[in-house]
Design a protein around this motif. Structure first.
Motif, PDB file in Angstrom:
ATOM      1  N   UNK A  47       0.734  -0.945  -0.295  1.00  0.00           N
ATOM      2  CA  UNK A  47       0.268  -0.149   0.153  1.00  0.00           C
ATOM      3  C   UNK A  47       1.086   1.083  -0.045  1.00  0.00           C
ATOM      4  N   UNK A  48       1.762   1.507   0.762  1.00  0.00           N
ATOM      5  CA  UNK A  48       2.437   2.217   0.799  1.00  0.00           C
ATOM      6  C   UNK A  48       3.605   2.694  -0.491  1.00  0.00           C
ATOM      7  N   UNK A  49       4.180   2.174  -1.605  1.00  0.00           N
ATOM      8  CA  UNK A  49       4.798   1.718  -2.390  1.00  0.00           C
ATOM      9  C   UNK A  49       3.580   2.386  -3.803  1.00  0.00           C
ATOM     10  N   UNK A  50       1.924   2.115  -3.456  1.00  0.00           N
ATOM     11  CA  UNK A  50       1.342   2.220  -4.737  1.00  0.00           C
ATOM     12  C   UNK A  50       0.307   3.980  -4.336  1.00  0.00           C
ATOM     13  N   UNK A  51       0.536   4.098  -3.835  1.00  0.00           N
ATOM     14  CA  UNK A  51      -0.449   5.454  -3.774  1.00  0.00           C
ATOM     15  C   UNK A  51       0.144   6.331  -1.918  1.00  0.00           C
ATOM     16  N   UNK A  52      -0.840   7.742  -2.181  1.00  0.00           N
ATOM     17  CA  UNK A  52      -0.381   8.644  -0.500  1.00  0.00           C
ATOM     18  C   UNK A  52      -1.391   9.185  -0.983  1.00  0.00           C
ATOM     19  N   UNK A  53      -1.164   9.855  -0.390  1.00  0.00           N
ATOM     20  CA  UNK A  53      -2.896  11.143   0.253  1.00  0.00           C
ATOM     21  C   UNK A  53      -2.366  12.448  -0.406  1.00  0.00           C
ATOM     22  N   UNK A 121     -10.578   8.858   7.910  1.00  0.00           N
ATOM     23  CA  UNK A 121     -11.786   8.511   8.994  1.00  0.00           C
ATOM     24  C   UNK A 121     -10.432   6.966   9.425  1.00  0.00           C
ATOM     25  N   UNK A 122      -9.501   6.879   9.449  1.00  0.00           N
ATOM     26  CA  UNK A 122      -9.252   5.607  10.644  1.00  0.00           C
ATOM     27  C   UNK A 122      -8.673   4.370   9.169  1.00  0.00           C
ATOM     28  N   UNK A 123      -9.346   4.620   8.461  1.00  0.00           N
ATOM     29  CA  UNK A 123      -8.650   2.949   7.652  1.00  0.00           C
ATOM     30  C   UNK A 123      -7.859   3.838   6.255  1.00  0.00           C
ATOM     31  N   UNK A 124      -7.146   2.533   5.777  1.00  0.00           N
ATOM     32  CA  UNK A 124      -6.660   2.128   3.819  1.00  0.00           C
ATOM     33  C   UNK A 124      -8.773   2.727   2.942  1.00  0.00           C
ATOM     34  N   UNK A 127     -11.179   1.119  -1.997  1.00  0.00           N
ATOM     35  CA  UNK A 127     -10.320   0.205  -2.919  1.00  0.00           C
ATOM     36  C   UNK A 127      -9.502   0.005  -3.198  1.00  0.00           C
ATOM     37  N   UNK A 128      -7.947   0.631  -2.961  1.00  0.00           N
ATOM     38  CA  UNK A 128      -6.485  -0.208  -3.162  1.00  0.00           C
ATOM     39  C   UNK A 128      -6.125  -0.719  -2.455  1.00  0.00           C
ATOM     40  N   UNK A 129      -6.646  -0.728  -1.161  1.00  0.00           N
ATOM     41  CA  UNK A 129      -6.763  -2.282   0.148  1.00  0.00           C
ATOM     42  C   UNK A 129      -7.509  -3.144  -0.813  1.00  0.00           C
ATOM     43  N   UNK A 130      -8.342  -3.132  -1.305  1.00  0.00           N
ATOM     44  CA  UNK A 130      -9.216  -4.915  -1.501  1.00  0.00           C
ATOM     45  C   UNK A 130      -8.018  -5.115  -2.964  1.00  0.00           C
ATOM     46  N   UNK A 131      -7.790  -4.265  -3.393  1.00  0.00           N
ATOM     47  CA  UNK A 131      -6.402  -4.329  -5.264  1.00  0.00           C
ATOM     48  C   UNK A 131      -5.173  -4.687  -4.801  1.00  0.00           C
ATOM     49  N   UNK A 181      -8.074  -5.929   7.583  1.00  0.00           N
ATOM     50  CA  UNK A 181      -8.796  -4.830   7.147  1.00  0.00           C
ATOM     51  C   UNK A 181      -8.622  -3.863   7.219  1.00  0.00           C
ATOM     52  N   UNK A 182      -8.662  -2.774   6.292  1.00  0.00           N
ATOM     53  CA  UNK A 182      -8.420  -1.659   6.416  1.00  0.00           C
ATOM     54  C   UNK A 182      -8.245  -0.896   7.379  1.00  0.00           C
ATOM     55  N   UNK A 183      -9.049  -1.510   8.428  1.00  0.00           N
ATOM     56  CA  UNK A 183      -9.084  -0.206   9.186  1.00  0.00           C
ATOM     57  C   UNK A 183      -7.589  -1.157  10.656  1.00  0.00           C
ATOM     58  N   UNK A 184      -7.510  -2.510  10.109  1.00  0.00           N
ATOM     59  CA  UNK A 184      -6.623  -2.991  10.949  1.00  0.00           C
ATOM     60  C   UNK A 184      -5.287  -3.133  10.679  1.00  0.00           C
ATOM     61  N   UNK A 185      -4.806  -2.670   9.308  1.00  0.00           N
ATOM     62  CA  UNK A 185      -4.016  -2.241   8.860  1.00  0.00           C
ATOM     63  C   UNK A 185      -3.389  -1.125   9.092  1.00  0.00           C
TER      64      UNK A 185
END
Length: 418
Positions: A47-53, A121-124, A127-131, A181-185
């Motif tokens: 996740x860190x290497x594919x996108x940022x805010x 809101x406390x979660x990745x 859509x990015x997380x799922x991919x 999950x997006x939140x646990x990560x």
């Protein structure tokens, strides 16, 4: 090298040099591996290497790097002994060959990757997380299809004790991905930022004070390193050889052996161990290659590999299943021959020359140099000196004596014959 303690548990290492046209940065987060953190950290690296805010899509992120004359940035996980490492890397052309400010902009992209990932809101981002979770799942599933890699993994599982965390690969297990999950990560992410030992390496045409000023602004809080002082995994010798045969639909059988070998990275036997492994199976001049593969034609490939952070040596071969007994006998005979000093001075010198050439080639790649420093740092070793002289001074007697430490512990056979 110039070293700074940015905070307790956060170190900055800088080697100014104008040898290359690029500048290299490696940021390493390290913590002890646990039963369930490897899969989470592997997905986090993806996740860190594919996108940022600031760059919420892979396309936007790629464009930002392209604006820095084709800079590169990535993240991955690995393991050094007990330490699970998440590494963020970046490289860009030096300012003098492009324009002023490239290095500072590269540091800013790393800052965006590490401190401003795509979290809302406390979660990745869902859509990015799922991919990315699916991408990691596909990668883990594909390991079973690469039979050479699969056999090596199964040998590791057989060699390590049932209770050992080393049985869990550094990239995690497929079944652990489903629990994330997006939140646990996000919890994994904040835990890494707050508690991991952090080492930042910068190699290139840089001014140390300027680099220090850039990284000193990063919001990394003081922490006590979670790593033990000794990160080497020391499994005691056990008297029973563990053996496992498995049958799958494969064209080429795999016969792998693991030996207990209590020699560790950069200890007093390190260079002799490199030469010994080169003679046994680590180079094209080795006994496994010359006698098992070439002369006897009993293997499609045959090699050995030192595991200097987990006290063993692994032998990997691809064979015809019907030759199992003959191949195993000949493989074990090669180990015994090295233990008895049955190899020529000529072969030993060829192995030393190959190791020296490999070492010198590594010095021509800034990425390899920095990764080597990381291993030295994690194992509390100073950068190696007099490597060539140390290899040349290894004697035949040292090699034979050291080989006597090899004791068979595990044999894995992947059989495809009906």
């Amino acid at each position: 090298m110039v070293d700074f303690n940015l905070q307790p548990g956060v170190r900055l290492h800088i080697e100014p040099t104008s040898r290359f046209h690029v500048n290299r940065i490696l940021i390493n987060f390290a913590t002890p591996q646990t039963a369930d953190n490897s899969a989470a950290r592997n997905l986090l690296a993806n996740l860190l290497e594919t996108s940022t805010a600031a760059y919420p899509t892979q396309t936007a992120f790629a464009k930002a790097l392209n604006h820095l004359y084709g800079a590169d940035a990535s993240a991955s996980v690995s393991r050094i002994g007990y330490a699970h490492t998440l590494r963020v890397r970046a490289e860009a052309v030096d300012d003098r060959f492009a324009q002023p400010g490239i290095f500072a902009s590269l540091v800013d992209i790393l800052y965006q990757m590490i401190f401003h990932p795509l979290i809302t809101d406390g979660a990745f981002d869902a859509a990015t997380f799922k991919t990315q979770r699916q991408n990691v799942a596909n990668e883990l599933a594909s390991i079973k299809e690469n039979k050479q890699y699969y056999a090596a993994w199964q040998l590791d599982r057989l060699y390590y004790d049932q209770s050992s965390l080393m049985r869990i690969p550094s990239y995690g297990r497929l079944e652990d991905l489903d629990k994330l999950t997006p939140a646990s990560l996000v919890e994994t992410y904040y835990d890494m930022l707050a508690h991991d030992q952090v080492d930042i390496f910068v190699y290139g045409n840089v001014d140390p004070q300027t680099v220090l000023d850039l990284f000193r602004q990063w919001p990394l809080s003081p922490r006590q390193s979670p790593l033990p002082k000794d990160i080497y995994y020391r499994q005691p010798f056990h008297h029973r050889v563990r053996e496992l045969s498995e049958r799958q639909d494969v064209n080429q059988a795999k016969l792998n052996l693991a030996y207990h070998f209590p020699v560790f990275y950069r200890d007093e036997n390190y260079y002799a161990a490199l030469v010994m492994n080169g003679i046994l199976g680590g180079t094209p001049y080795s006994k496994l290659f010359a006698n098992v593969r070439e002369k006897a034609s009993l293997a499609y490939y045959a090699s050995s590999q030192l595991r200097l952070f987990s006290s063993h040596l692994a032998i990997q071969t691809g064979i015809d299943a019907k030759n199992y007994h003959q191949a195993r006998q000949l493989i074990e005979a090669q180990v015994k021959a090295v233990q008895q000093g049955d190899f020529s001075e000529t072969v030993m010198q060829e192995v030393k020359d190959a190791l020296i050439n490999q070492y010198q080639t590594g010095l021509d790649a800034p990425g390899g140099i920095v990764e080597h420093w990381l291993v030295d740092c994690m194992s509390n070793r100073l950068p190696a000196e007099n490597v060539i002289e140390s290899l040349q001074q290894v004697t035949k007697e040292q090699v034979a004596d050291l080989a006597k430490k090899l004791q068979l512990q595990a044999v894995y056979f992947l059989d495809g014959e009906e």
